[in-house]
Design a protein around this motif. Structure first.
Motif, PDB file in Angstrom:
ATOM      1  N   LEU A   1      35.266  47.009  41.475  1.00 24.73           N
ATOM      2  CA  LEU A   1      36.549  47.700  41.291  1.00 24.73           C
ATOM      3  C   LEU A   1      37.236  47.248  40.009  1.00 24.73           C
ATOM      4  O   LEU A   1      37.739  48.061  39.242  1.00 24.73           O
ATOM      5  CB  LEU A   1      37.460  47.440  42.516  1.00 24.73           C
ATOM      6  N   VAL A   2      37.231  45.898  39.804  1.00 25.25           N
ATOM      7  CA  VAL A   2      37.859  45.374  38.590  1.00 25.25           C
ATOM      8  C   VAL A   2      37.198  45.994  37.360  1.00 25.25           C
ATOM      9  O   VAL A   2      37.867  46.480  36.438  1.00 25.25           O
ATOM     10  CB  VAL A   2      37.756  43.825  38.561  1.00 25.25           C
ATOM     11  N   GLY A   3      35.849  46.017  37.405  1.00 24.37           N
ATOM     12  CA  GLY A   3      35.098  46.576  36.268  1.00 24.37           C
ATOM     13  C   GLY A   3      35.452  48.029  36.034  1.00 24.37           C
ATOM     14  O   GLY A   3      35.723  48.440  34.907  1.00 24.37           O
TER      15      GLY A   3
ATOM     16  N   LEU B   1      37.342  29.802  41.331  1.00 29.50           N
ATOM     17  CA  LEU B   1      37.059  31.210  41.597  1.00 29.50           C
ATOM     18  C   LEU B   1      35.645  31.372  42.151  1.00 29.50           C
ATOM     19  O   LEU B   1      35.366  32.232  42.982  1.00 29.50           O
ATOM     20  CB  LEU B   1      37.221  32.005  40.299  1.00 29.50           C
ATOM     21  N   SER B   2      34.750  30.456  41.691  1.00 27.22           N
ATOM     22  CA  SER B   2      33.358  30.577  42.110  1.00 27.22           C
ATOM     23  C   SER B   2      33.182  30.325  43.601  1.00 27.22           C
ATOM     24  O   SER B   2      32.127  30.610  44.155  1.00 27.22           O
ATOM     25  CB  SER B   2      32.506  29.588  41.306  1.00 27.22           C
ATOM     26  N   ARG B   3      34.247  29.786  44.263  1.00 23.83           N
ATOM     27  CA  ARG B   3      34.170  29.596  45.707  1.00 23.83           C
ATOM     28  C   ARG B   3      33.899  30.916  46.427  1.00 23.83           C
ATOM     29  O   ARG B   3      33.271  30.960  47.473  1.00 23.83           O
ATOM     30  CB  ARG B   3      35.512  29.040  46.201  1.00 23.83           C
ATOM     31  N   PHE B   4      34.452  31.990  45.825  1.00 27.17           N
ATOM     32  CA  PHE B   4      34.387  33.278  46.525  1.00 27.17           C
ATOM     33  C   PHE B   4      33.165  34.097  46.152  1.00 27.17           C
ATOM     34  O   PHE B   4      33.055  35.244  46.544  1.00 27.17           O
ATOM     35  CB  PHE B   4      35.659  34.091  46.203  1.00 27.17           C
ATOM     36  N   ARG B   5      32.265  33.485  45.381  1.00 28.92           N
ATOM     37  CA  ARG B   5      31.220  34.334  44.830  1.00 28.92           C
ATOM     38  C   ARG B   5      30.267  34.862  45.895  1.00 28.92           C
ATOM     39  O   ARG B   5      29.587  35.855  45.678  1.00 28.92           O
ATOM     40  CB  ARG B   5      30.453  33.607  43.733  1.00 28.92           C
TER      41      ARG B   5
ATOM     42  N   ALA C   1      32.996  40.203  47.593  1.00 29.97           N
ATOM     43  CA  ALA C   1      32.986  39.853  46.178  1.00 29.97           C
ATOM     44  C   ALA C   1      32.461  40.994  45.304  1.00 29.97           C
ATOM     45  O   ALA C   1      33.076  41.350  44.302  1.00 29.97           O
ATOM     46  CB  ALA C   1      32.148  38.597  45.966  1.00 29.97           C
ATOM     47  N   ILE C   2      31.322  41.562  45.717  1.00 32.80           N
ATOM     48  CA  ILE C   2      30.707  42.625  44.923  1.00 32.80           C
ATOM     49  C   ILE C   2      31.663  43.793  44.744  1.00 32.80           C
ATOM     50  O   ILE C   2      31.857  44.314  43.654  1.00 32.80           O
ATOM     51  CB  ILE C   2      29.401  43.100  45.596  1.00 32.80           C
ATOM     52  N   LEU C   3      32.329  44.150  45.851  1.00 28.06           N
ATOM     53  CA  LEU C   3      33.260  45.268  45.829  1.00 28.06           C
ATOM     54  C   LEU C   3      34.398  45.004  44.848  1.00 28.06           C
ATOM     55  O   LEU C   3      34.761  45.861  44.037  1.00 28.06           O
ATOM     56  CB  LEU C   3      33.814  45.481  47.256  1.00 28.06           C
TER      57      LEU C   3
END
Lengths: 563, 277
Positions: B25-27, B10-14, B19-21
Motif C-alpha cells: 500500500l505504501v508503495g 521496524l524490522s520487528r514487524f517484518r 507486513a506485505i500488505l
C-alpha cells in the motif's frame, strides 16, 4: 638449450593410451620429438594466440548461425516478434537475422559472440603483426611466414566485411552500396565487373547467396589452410626469442610444449573465450534491428564500417573530389579509385614485401632467431611508427562525423586538418621515433659503462659529492649486450678486378646510400677495452664507498642525508 | 538478545502477516502520489503542460499584450520592435506560434551566442511566457499553429510505419537511433532524446535551422504521429543486446574493443607470461 624436466615414472593410464596409439600409428617417435619441443616465453608471443583462438570461436559460433540464416534476397513481410518492424517488407536474409536475434534460443548471444570475435580476430592479427614488425621477427628465415601473415590479414578483412554485409540491414546495405561503387570505379571494366559480381544492377537478387558461400566456405577454407601453414612454419623454423642471459642465435630457451605450454595455451584459450562470451552477453554489437532493412533510397547518419575498414572509409572522406572524364569513352573516378583501390593496394604490397625491402637496403642476409629490441633498429622502428601514424590518421578520419558531433567541431575543419596531417604527421613521427630510439641506445651504453645509478650520494673527504653506481645485473647486461651493430654496405666498385663494368651500378649505389642512411646514426657499442675499464672504475668507486663505511645493499639510507 | 527484542525496531514487524500488505500500500500510494504530481506539471504523453490552456492563451488579448512586452525586452534587439527583422535576426512575420514555441521552449531562443548552430539549452522563459510570446508573434500574421491535443494523439499510431518513415525522412541526419549526427560546417542534427512530442511535431511543421519542413502533404498528421511514436520508442526501448554504447554505430564498438577487450586480453597474457617465482 632446454630446461631439463624430471622424467618421472609414467602414469599407467597415459602409458596405455600412448601404447594403443603407438601400436597402430607408430606415434611414439613423433610425440617424443614434438611434445618436448621448447618454446620461449613472453606475453607478446600470445597476441597471435588470441587471433588463433578467436578464429576457432568464429568457426564454432558461425556454424551455429548458418543453421538459421537464409542468404536470400527474396522480399517477404516480417512477421516475427520484434514489433517495430512487424509488417515491414524486407529481404529473407534480414528477416532471418532478426529471427536469430529474437526468436532463436541463444541466437542473439551467438551473433554477438560471432561479431565481437570477428572484430577481435582482425585486431589481434594486426597487433600480432605489429609485434612481429617492431621486434624484427620477420627477418630471414621467416620472410615467407610474414608474407603468409599479410595474406591472412587481407583475407581476415575481406572475411569480416563479407560477414558484416550478410544481415542486409540498412547499415550493411550502405556498406555494400559503397563496395559496388568501388567496383564501378575500376577503369574500363568497372561496369561489367559490377554486373558480374552483383548479377545485374545493384543490389540484385543473386549477390547475398554468392557472398554467403564466399563467407562461410571459400575465405574460411583459405584462412584455415594459411593458418595451418603459418603455425607449421613457426613449429619447423622454431620460435624467435627475446635476448637474455644464455639466449643466443643458435638456441631456444624456454619451456617444453608438454606440460607447460599445453597448460598455458589451453588456459589462455578459455580466457579468450570467457572474455568474449562475457562481453557478448553484456555489450551490444551491431543492433541490426535498430537499423531496419536495407532499402537503397534510405541511409542513416553515422554510417560506419567495422573498425578494420574504417581507414578506407577515412581515405575516401579525405580524398578531394577528383574526376576525369574522357569524352566519349568513360569517366575516371579518381575520387574513389585512389583511396579505395590504389592506396590499399600500395600499402599492402609494401607491407607484404617489407622483409625483402629491408634486406635489400641493409644487405643483411644472415638468419636471425634472436629478436631485435625496437630501439636497436631506429629506422625500422621509425618507419613502423610512421606507417602507423599514416594509418591512424586515415582511421580517425573514418569517424570524422562522430568526432564532429561529440566534440562540437566542424566536420569540414576536421577533414582539412586531417588532409594536412596525413602529409605532415608521418615524417614528424619518424624523426621523433628515431631520435627516441637513438637516445635509448645512448642510455643503454651509459648503463653498460657506468652502471645503474643507485640514488645514494657520497661525500668524499675532499668535499666532492659522487653518486654511487652499481653494475647492471647479469640478466640486464645480457639484454644490453645483445645488440648487433647494423651492417653498412661497402661502396660499390665501378669495375671489378678484371676491369669489367659492374652491372646495375646505379642500383648498387642507391643500395649503398640507403644502407649508409640505415646504419650511420647508430650509437657504437662499447668496445671490450671500454667495458673492462668501466667495470674497473665502477668497482673502484664501490670499494671507495665501502671504505667510507657505506653498506652496499639496496635499502641503505644515503650516507649524506644528514649533513 | 532479550534486550534487542524490546527495542522499537521496524524490522520487528517484518514477519507480521500484514507486513506485505502495508508495504504494498505504501508503495502504491507513493507511486500514485508522485505520478499525480508529475501529471499535473506536464502531460507526459504530449509534452503539453496540462495546467496551461494553450488555445485560450493564444486568443486572449491580455496574453498577446504580455507577449508583446516580453518580446520588446527579450527579442526585439535582434528581431526588431515589430518582429520585422534586423541585420542580426530574421523577420518573424508569418513564422507562426509553433515556431516561436519550439525555439523558446527548447531554450534555443533567446540565443546565447552566434555560432554555426543555435543549441538546445535550459529555457529562459516559463511555459506560460513562451506561449505568450507565441501568441504575440502569431497575432502579427498567420503561420503554423501549436499542435492541438488531437494532432498530438500519437499513442495509437503505427509503430512499424513510424520506423519506416523515420528511416526514410529522419535517419539520414538524426541517425538510425535518433542520437543525432554531424552536418556541414559545424552544423548538426541534434539528438532527439530530449525532444518532447510537441517539440518534435513543431519541428516537423516549422523546419528549424537546417531541418526541412514536413507539411501535412509531405507527412500527414497520422504519419507525423507515427514518427513521434517511433521516436518515443527509441527513447526508452529495451536493449536486448546489453549495453548500447551510446547507439552511435561501429565507431564506439571499435573503441570498446581496443580499450576494454584488448586491454583485458593483454592483461591476461601478461599474467600468464609472468615467470612463476
Amino acid at each position: 638449450m632446454s630446461n631439463s624436466v624430471n622424467q618421472g615414472p609414467i602414469d599407467k593410464s597415459i602409458d596405455g593410451t600412448v601404447k594403443y596409439l603407438d601400436d597402430r600409428f607408430s606415434t611414439a617417435g613423433f610425440i617424443k620429438r614434438n611434445m618436448r619441443k621448447v618454446f620461449p616465453d613472453h606475453w607478446s608471443f600470445m597476441l597471435g594466440e588470441i587471433a588463433l583462438y578467436s578464429f576457432i570461436i568464429l568457426l564454432l559460433s558461425g556454424t551455429y548461425l548458418t543453421f538459421f540464416y537464409k542468404p536470400s534476397m527474396l522480399e517477404i513481410v516480417y512477421d516475427g516478434s520484434y514489433l517495430p518492424l512487424k509488417g515491414i517488407k524486407m529481404s529473407e536474409a534480414y528477416a532471418s537475422t532478426l529471427e536469430i536475434s529474437f526468436d532463436v534460443r541463444g541466437g542473439l548471444l551467438m551473433r554477438q559472440i560471432h561479431h565481437w570475435a570477428a572484430l577481435l580476430f582482425v585486431a589481434s592479427v594486426s597487433i600480432h603483426l605489429l609485434r612481429v614488425f617492431f621486434t624484427g621477427a620477420f627477418r630471414k628465415p621467416r620472410e615467407i611466414n610474414w608474407l603468409i601473415g599479410t595474406g591472412l590479414l587481407t583475407l581476415a578483412i575481406f572475411e569480416g566485411f563479407s560477414g558484416y554485409s550478410l544481415p542486409d540491414d540498412l547499415l550493411s546495405g550502405t556498406g555494400l552500396r559503397i563496395a559496388s561503387g568501388i567496383v564501378l570505379a575500376i577503369p574500363v571494366v568497372g561496369t561489367y565487373a559490377s554486373y558480374l559480381v552483383f548479377g545485374g544492377e545493384f543490389p540484385g537478387l543473386d549477390f547475398m547467396s554468392r557472398l554467403y558461400t564466399i563467407h562461410v566456405l571459400l575465405i574460411p577454407g583459405i584462412l584455415l589452410g594459411l593458418i595451418t601453414a603459418h603455425l607449421m612454419m613457426v613449429w619447423y623454423q622454431k620460435h624467435t626469442q627475446y635476448p637474455g642471459p644464455g639466449r643466443t642465435n643458435n638456441n631456444v630457451v624456454g619451456y617444453p610444449l608438454l606440460p607447460v605450454y599445453m597448460a598455458k595455451a589451453g588456459g589462455f584459450f578459455f580466457i579468450v573465450f570467457g572474455i568474449l562470451v562475457l562481453v557478448s552477453a553484456l555489450v551490444t554489437i551491431n543492433p541490426i534491428w535498430a537499423y531496419g532493412p536495407y532499402i537503397p533510397d534510405q541511409v542513416t547518419a553515422g554510417s560506419q564500417p567495422d573498425w578494420y575498414i574504417g581507414w578506407l572509409d577515412g581515405s575516401t572522406r579525405l580524398m578531394p573530389n577528383w574526376e576525369i572524364t574522357i569524352p566519349g569513352l568513360f569517366t575516371l573516378s579518381l575520387n574513389v579509385l585512389i583511396p579505395t583501390l590504389i592506396l590499399p593496394g600500395l600499402m599492402f604490397t609494401i607491407l607484404g614485401l617489407y622483409p625483402w625491402i629491408e634486406q635489400w637496403i641493409t644487405g643483411d642476409k644472415r638468419a636471425h632467431h634472436l629478436l631485435e629490441r625496437p630501439r636497436n633498429n631506429p629506422n625500422r622502428t621509425g618507419l613502423g611508427v610512421m606507417a602507423l601514424t599514416f594509418y591512424a590518421i586515415l582511421w580517425i578520419s573514418g569517424g570524422n562525423d562522430i568526432i564532429a558531433q561529440m566534440l562540437n567541431l566542424s566536420i569540414n575543419a576536421i577533414t582539412i586538418t586531417m588532409r594536412a596531417m596525413l602529409i605532415i604527421a608521418p615524417p614528424i613521427a619518424f624523426v621523433i621515433t628515431k631520435r627516441i630510439c637513438l637516445s635509448l641506445q645512448h642510455k643503454d651504453k651509459e648503463l653498460l659503462l657506468h652502471g645503474e645509478p643507485t640514488g645514494r650520494l657520497l661525500r668524499l673527504p675532499s668535499g666532492e659529492f659522487i653518486e654511487i653506481h652499481e653494475p647492471v645485473s647479469d640478466a640486464k647486461r645480457a639484454v644490453l649486450l645483445s645488440r648487433t651493430e647494423l651492417p653498412m654496405l661497402p661502396v660499390p666498385a665501378s669495375h671489378d678486378a678484371n676491369g669489367v663494368k659492374t652491372p646495375n651500378l646505379w642500383a648498387k649505389k642507391l643500395q649503398r646510400r640507403l644502407s649508409h642512411w640505415w646504419s650511420v646514426d647508430q650509437v657504437p657499442l662499447p668496445t671490450v677495452a671500454e667495458l673492462e675499464s668501466a667495470t674497473e672504475h665502477t668497482l673502484h668507486e664501490l670499494s671507495e664507498a665501502q671504505e667510507q663505511g657505506v653498506e652496499l645493499t639496496k635499502d641503505t639510507p644515503a650516507p649524506t642525508s644528514n649533513h | 538478545m532479550s534486550t534487542n527484542r524490546k527495542t522499537l525496531k521496524l524490522s520487528r514487524f517484518r514477519k507480521h502477516p500484514a507486513a506485505i500488505l502495508v508495504v504494498l500500500l505504501v508503495g502504491l500510494f507513493t507511486t500514485g502520489g508522485l505520478y499525480s504530481v508529475g501529471a499535473n506539471a506536464a502531460n507526459k504523453m504530449t509534452g503539453r503542460e496540462a495546467v496551461v490552456d494553450i488555445e485560450s492563451i493564444m486568443s486572449d488579448p491580455a496574453s498577446i499584450d504580455q507577449g508583446n512586452r516580453l518580446f520588446a525586452t527579450g527579442c526585439a534587439t535582434c528581431h526588431g520592435l515589430k518582429a520585422q527583422g534586423t541585420s542580426d535576426g530574421p523577420t518573424l512575420i508569418g513564422v507562426g506560434a509553433a515556431s516561436v514555441h519550439f525555439q523558446v521552449a527548447t531554450g534555443r531562443m533567446p540565443m546565447g551566442a552566434p555560432g554555426a548552430q543555435v543549441m538546445r539549452k535550459k529555457p529562459i522563459y516559463s511555459e506560460e511566457q513562451s506561449l505568450q510570446l507565441a501568441a504575440y508573434v502569431a497575432s502579427l500574421s498567420p503561420g503554423p499553429a501549436i499542435p492541438t491535443d488531437e494532432q498530438l494523439d500519437w499513442m495509437d499510431a503505427e509503430l512499424a510505419e513510424g520506423g519506416e518513415l523515420f528511416r526514410s525522412n529522419c535517419a539520414q541526419c538524426h541517425a538510425f537511433a535518433g542520437r543525432g549526427g554531424a552536418l556541414t560546417e559545424g552544423k548538426y542534427a541534434p539528438s532527439l532524446m530530449l525532444a518532447t512530442p510537441i517539440q518534435i511535431y513543431e519541428a516537423m511543421i516549422t523546419g528549424p535551422q537546417a531541418m526541412p519542413i514536413f507539411n501535412d502533404k509531405t507527412l500527414t498528421v497520422e504519419e507525423k504521429q507515427a514518427v513521434i511514436k517511433y521516436i518515443e520508442y527509441l527513447k526508452d526501448s529495451p536493449n536486448p543486446g546489453g549495453l548500447e554504447l551510446g547507439r552511435y554505430g561501429p565507431v564506439t564498438e571499435g573503441l570498446f574493443l581496443f580499450t576494454i577487450v584488448i586491454g583485458a586480453l593483454i592483461a591476461a597474457a601478461i599474467w600468464i607470461g609472468v615467470k612463476a617465482k
